[in-house]
Motif scaffolding. Sequence first.
Motif, PDB file in Angstrom:
ATOM      1  N   ALA A   1      25.947   4.168   2.314  1.00  0.00           N
ATOM      2  CA  ALA A   1      24.940   5.230   0.979  1.00  0.00           C
ATOM      3  C   ALA A   1      25.998   5.668   0.746  1.00  0.00           C
ATOM      4  N   SER A   2      26.394   5.525  -0.891  1.00  0.00           N
ATOM      5  CA  SER A   2      28.312   6.156  -1.581  1.00  0.00           C
ATOM      6  C   SER A   2      27.329   6.860  -2.069  1.00  0.00           C
ATOM      7  N   GLY A   3      26.267   6.783  -2.623  1.00  0.00           N
ATOM      8  CA  GLY A   3      26.297   8.264  -3.534  1.00  0.00           C
ATOM      9  C   GLY A   3      25.922   8.172  -4.615  1.00  0.00           C
ATOM     10  N   SER A   4      25.922   8.901  -5.836  1.00  0.00           N
ATOM     11  CA  SER A   4      26.429   8.533  -7.298  1.00  0.00           C
ATOM     12  C   SER A   4      25.365   8.369  -7.840  1.00  0.00           C
ATOM     13  N   GLY A   5      24.479   9.966  -7.665  1.00  0.00           N
ATOM     14  CA  GLY A   5      22.444   9.039  -8.307  1.00  0.00           C
ATOM     15  C   GLY A   5      22.417  10.161  -9.114  1.00  0.00           C
ATOM     16  N   ASN A   6      21.486  10.665  -8.742  1.00  0.00           N
ATOM     17  CA  ASN A   6      20.799  11.873  -9.241  1.00  0.00           C
ATOM     18  C   ASN A   6      19.419  11.871  -8.518  1.00  0.00           C
ATOM     19  N   SER A   7      19.028  12.043  -7.659  1.00  0.00           N
ATOM     20  CA  SER A   7      18.252  12.006  -7.225  1.00  0.00           C
ATOM     21  C   SER A   7      18.288  13.800  -6.624  1.00  0.00           C
ATOM     22  N   CYS A   8      19.129  14.004  -6.474  1.00  0.00           N
ATOM     23  CA  CYS A   8      18.973  15.737  -6.392  1.00  0.00           C
ATOM     24  C   CYS A   8      19.148  16.762  -7.179  1.00  0.00           C
ATOM     25  N   SER A   9      19.367  15.765  -8.784  1.00  0.00           N
ATOM     26  CA  SER A   9      19.427  16.570  -9.883  1.00  0.00           C
ATOM     27  C   SER A   9      18.688  18.126 -10.346  1.00  0.00           C
ATOM     28  N   THR A  10      18.332  19.285  -9.185  1.00  0.00           N
ATOM     29  CA  THR A  10      16.895  20.359  -9.316  1.00  0.00           C
ATOM     30  C   THR A  10      17.421  20.874 -10.371  1.00  0.00           C
ATOM     31  N   GLN A  11      15.891  21.261 -10.770  1.00  0.00           N
ATOM     32  CA  GLN A  11      16.619  22.046 -12.517  1.00  0.00           C
ATOM     33  C   GLN A  11      17.153  23.669 -11.658  1.00  0.00           C
ATOM     34  N   PHE A  12      17.183  24.410 -10.299  1.00  0.00           N
ATOM     35  CA  PHE A  12      18.001  25.461 -10.795  1.00  0.00           C
ATOM     36  C   PHE A  12      18.802  24.539  -8.631  1.00  0.00           C
ATOM     37  N   PRO A  13      20.438  25.556  -9.355  1.00  0.00           N
ATOM     38  CA  PRO A  13      20.973  25.201  -8.262  1.00  0.00           C
ATOM     39  C   PRO A  13      20.896  25.757  -7.073  1.00  0.00           C
ATOM     40  N   VAL A  14      21.705  25.196  -5.511  1.00  0.00           N
ATOM     41  CA  VAL A  14      21.246  25.137  -4.320  1.00  0.00           C
ATOM     42  C   VAL A  14      22.405  26.160  -3.803  1.00  0.00           C
TER      43      VAL A  14
ATOM     44  N   ALA B   1      23.463  17.280  -7.723  1.00  0.00           N
ATOM     45  CA  ALA B   1      22.861  18.949  -6.469  1.00  0.00           C
ATOM     46  C   ALA B   1      23.832  19.595  -7.538  1.00  0.00           C
ATOM     47  N   ASP B   2      23.723  20.552  -7.905  1.00  0.00           N
ATOM     48  CA  ASP B   2      24.749  21.923  -8.265  1.00  0.00           C
ATOM     49  C   ASP B   2      25.020  22.514  -6.552  1.00  0.00           C
ATOM     50  N   VAL B   3      25.717  22.742  -5.713  1.00  0.00           N
ATOM     51  CA  VAL B   3      25.622  23.819  -4.596  1.00  0.00           C
ATOM     52  C   VAL B   3      26.484  24.639  -5.223  1.00  0.00           C
TER      53      VAL B   3
END
Length: 295
Positions: free
Chosen positions: A21-34, A65-67
Amino acid sequence: MKSLRLFMFFVFMALPVSVFASGSGNSCSTQFPVVLAHGMGASAEILGIVDYWWGIEDALEDEGADVYITSVNGMDGTAAKAESFKEQFLQILAVSGKSKANIIGHSHGTLYTRYAISNLGIGSKVASYTGIAGPHRGSAIADMVMYGIPESLKPAVAGSLDFIYAFVFGDTNPDTLQNGWDLTTDYMKNVFNPGTPDVAGVYYQSWAAKAKTSCPSVILEPTWLIMLSKEGANDGLVSVESAKWGNFRGVQDAAWYSPGCDHLNIVGQLFGVTPGFSAPEFYVGVVSDLKNRGY
């Protein structure tokens, strides 16, 4: 030729999904940062070389995600680590411009973050709390160390470790002795947990790790065997029962052919090689679920 194709099929099935898997999706684009909080005896970047969260930050960011990664003393009391974490946590909120964040802690990181949420006033700024392999009821290994070393030797042993963590690992005024006492089972059950109640409005969840037939991280094999006799199923340092807090989501024990998933494997160590388990893939699943829950 048929046997070769069959062999390649099993090799393919044994590899973790993240390899392909190469990623580049938005499955982890949470409302708040991680916000990631590491465990005892380490830092966000161990000796300035090894990332504690091996491959996890990149995998989460690849999925939107914003990590942010915090770093506290490797050896120190829970309250002292919590103070350091709180300072960084508030800075993260200021930088991100968000009113809340999702905290994910591993090992001791599950405790000092809980303490900060409950006792240092950041509860209203936390959307969710996820504990990974956390000693919420202490650890038999901590008991053995703290009650097994003669009182006369404790200052010398602790002083030596304090020196190492200050001058080798870069800790500021470390306190190895307090770190050890804070992880004992009687302290956790009788003092810490009663004094660290869950905060209303924060979603609490947890996961455990388990070595099944041995520890993939060989260094944990002796402690895993000790823990088996004292607390049952465990990851080499923390038992499955001790790791449960809030909404318990389950146990990570890797694939059927694997010896299991131990306390280091669950964060991608050692160096991301764990038979039948992909830490980056696991954390993508955790954060994706937080997104689906609205956090």
